[in-house]
Design a protein around this motif. Structure first.
Motif, PDB file in Angstrom:
ATOM      1  N   MET A   1       2.192  15.574  -2.913  1.00 24.90           N
ATOM      2  CA  MET A   1       3.146  14.476  -2.761  1.00 24.90           C
ATOM      3  C   MET A   1       3.557  14.308  -1.298  1.00 24.90           C
ATOM      4  O   MET A   1       3.699  13.189  -0.797  1.00 24.90           O
ATOM      5  N   LYS A   2       3.723  15.437  -0.589  1.00 25.28           N
ATOM      6  CA  LYS A   2       4.094  15.373   0.816  1.00 25.28           C
ATOM      7  C   LYS A   2       3.009  14.682   1.630  1.00 25.28           C
ATOM      8  O   LYS A   2       3.294  13.867   2.510  1.00 25.28           O
ATOM      9  N   VAL A   3       1.750  15.010   1.325  1.00 22.14           N
ATOM     10  CA  VAL A   3       0.632  14.374   2.026  1.00 22.14           C
ATOM     11  C   VAL A   3       0.598  12.891   1.725  1.00 22.14           C
ATOM     12  O   VAL A   3       0.398  12.056   2.616  1.00 22.14           O
ATOM     13  N   LEU A   4       0.804  12.525   0.454  1.00 17.71           N
ATOM     14  CA  LEU A   4       0.775  11.128   0.039  1.00 17.71           C
ATOM     15  C   LEU A   4       1.830  10.310   0.776  1.00 17.71           C
ATOM     16  O   LEU A   4       1.525   9.292   1.412  1.00 17.71           O
ATOM     17  N   VAL A   5       3.074  10.774   0.719  1.00 18.10           N
ATOM     18  CA  VAL A   5       4.171  10.043   1.348  1.00 18.10           C
ATOM     19  C   VAL A   5       4.012  10.021   2.860  1.00 18.10           C
ATOM     20  O   VAL A   5       4.201   8.982   3.509  1.00 18.10           O
ATOM     21  N   GLY A   6       3.663  11.140   3.438  1.00 20.89           N
ATOM     22  CA  GLY A   6       3.520  11.214   4.888  1.00 20.89           C
ATOM     23  C   GLY A   6       2.408  10.332   5.417  1.00 20.89           C
ATOM     24  O   GLY A   6       2.591   9.609   6.401  1.00 20.89           O
ATOM     25  N   ALA A   7       1.237  10.377   4.766  1.00 21.20           N
ATOM     26  CA  ALA A   7       0.106   9.569   5.207  1.00 21.20           C
ATOM     27  C   ALA A   7       0.411   8.080   5.082  1.00 21.20           C
ATOM     28  O   ALA A   7       0.093   7.285   5.985  1.00 21.20           O
ATOM     29  N   LEU A   8       1.023   7.694   3.971  1.00 18.98           N
ATOM     30  CA  LEU A   8       1.365   6.281   3.772  1.00 18.98           C
ATOM     31  C   LEU A   8       2.396   5.821   4.808  1.00 18.98           C
ATOM     32  O   LEU A   8       2.298   4.707   5.330  1.00 18.98           O
ATOM     33  N   THR A   9       3.370   6.675   5.100  1.00 22.88           N
ATOM     34  CA  THR A   9       4.415   6.317   6.068  1.00 22.88           C
ATOM     35  C   THR A   9       3.848   6.150   7.468  1.00 22.88           C
ATOM     36  O   THR A   9       4.121   5.153   8.154  1.00 22.88           O
ATOM     37  N   VAL A  10       3.069   7.122   7.911  1.00 24.57           N
ATOM     38  CA  VAL A  10       2.487   7.053   9.253  1.00 24.57           C
ATOM     39  C   VAL A  10       1.526   5.872   9.358  1.00 24.57           C
ATOM     40  O   VAL A  10       1.540   5.119  10.347  1.00 24.57           O
ATOM     41  N   GLY A  11       0.688   5.688   8.346  1.00 26.16           N
ATOM     42  CA  GLY A  11      -0.258   4.583   8.367  1.00 26.16           C
ATOM     43  C   GLY A  11       0.428   3.228   8.382  1.00 26.16           C
ATOM     44  O   GLY A  11       0.059   2.337   9.157  1.00 26.16           O
ATOM     45  N   ALA A  12       1.444   3.067   7.540  1.00 31.37           N
ATOM     46  CA  ALA A  12       2.168   1.798   7.498  1.00 31.37           C
ATOM     47  C   ALA A  12       2.865   1.521   8.815  1.00 31.37           C
ATOM     48  O   ALA A  12       2.888   0.388   9.313  1.00 31.37           O
ATOM     49  N   GLY A  13       3.437   2.559   9.413  1.00 27.35           N
ATOM     50  CA  GLY A  13       4.096   2.385  10.711  1.00 27.35           C
ATOM     51  C   GLY A  13       3.115   1.951  11.782  1.00 27.35           C
ATOM     52  O   GLY A  13       3.419   1.066  12.595  1.00 27.35           O
ATOM     53  N   PHE A  14       1.937   2.548  11.781  1.00 27.03           N
ATOM     54  CA  PHE A  14       0.920   2.190  12.769  1.00 27.03           C
ATOM     55  C   PHE A  14       0.460   0.749  12.575  1.00 27.03           C
ATOM     56  O   PHE A  14       0.340  -0.016  13.549  1.00 27.03           O
ATOM     57  N   GLY A  15       0.195   0.357  11.334  1.00 28.58           N
ATOM     58  CA  GLY A  15      -0.258  -1.009  11.074  1.00 28.58           C
ATOM     59  C   GLY A  15       0.777  -2.048  11.436  1.00 28.58           C
ATOM     60  O   GLY A  15       0.460  -3.080  12.045  1.00 28.58           O
ATOM     61  N   ALA A  16       2.038  -1.780  11.080  1.00 28.63           N
ATOM     62  CA  ALA A  16       3.112  -2.727  11.385  1.00 28.63           C
ATOM     63  C   ALA A  16       3.330  -2.836  12.894  1.00 28.63           C
ATOM     64  O   ALA A  16       3.516  -3.938  13.427  1.00 28.63           O
TER      65      ALA A  16
END
Length: 210
Positions: A1-16
């Protein structure tokens, strides 16, 4: 779950962030001016072409694979975690980029998933997974760790030869120079640090400590 949330957060921040930088860059670029089209350049535009380059997106997947793999961890579990993190990060980045682009255009947000071609969603998984594995191996000692740590700077330098970003020759030249200088500095740092670690490992003191 930590990997899921962390990866999605970092990726979304980079894309935005990438979409936002592109928007600011386009706002200040006079694309209708011949002079600006052929030789115009600004600092924000240089940042835009660098952040929205293929090597930067690849670097994001590698970074996430490294961030969400435990230090010293190896084996199939670590590689699987890195692969999942890299793929999820790029999927989130494409999604966030699409949402930002739709919001800027004034179109209904419900159409965000149609903003980017299917190719980019597939590419996020096809390339994100192995790049995440590269990141998961970046902390390893030895030649494997060295090669994985050199992946992003070498890839960035190669892209500047094959496909330099920018809408005119001036931006291409500046972007190419910035990336080459940065890549050379990172490569030198990684190699020197690797050689130092190998020297200590094979020194008499290092052998005795083992």
């Amino acid at each position: 779950m930590k990997v899921l949330v962390g990866a999605l957060t970092v990726g979304a921040g980079f894309g935005a962030l990438t979409s936002l930088i592109n928007a600011v860059s386009h706002h200040y670029a006079d694309l209708e001016s011949r002079a600006a089209t052929t030789s115009g350049v600004s600092a924000i535009e240089i940042v835009s072409v660098l952040v929205d380059s293929g090597w930067a997106w690849a670097g994001a997947a590698v970074a996430v694979g490294w961030l969400f793999t435990r230090v010293g961890e190896s084996g199939p579990a670590a590689l699987a975690r890195g692969a999942a993190a890299g793929a999820l990060a790029l999927l989130a980045a494409v999604a966030a980029y699409s949402v930002m682009e739709v919001a800027r255009s004034g179109e209904p947000l419900s159409s965000w998933h149609q903003e980017e071609p299917l190719l980019w969603w597939v590419t996020s998984v096809v390339f994100g997974a192995p790049l995440g594995v590269v990141g998961a191996c970046a902390g390893r000692p030895g030649v494997i760790g060295l090669l994985t740590r050199l992946t992003v700077p070498v890839g960035a330098a190669v892209q500047m030869i094959v496909l330099p970003p920018g809408r005119n020759e001036v931006i291409e030249a500046v972007g190419r120079t910035v990336v080459w200088v940065g890549a050379a500095a990172v490569i030198a740092f990684v190699v020197v640090r690797f050689l130092g670690a190998e020297r200590r490992r094979h020194s008499p003191a290092g052998v005795e400590s083992l």
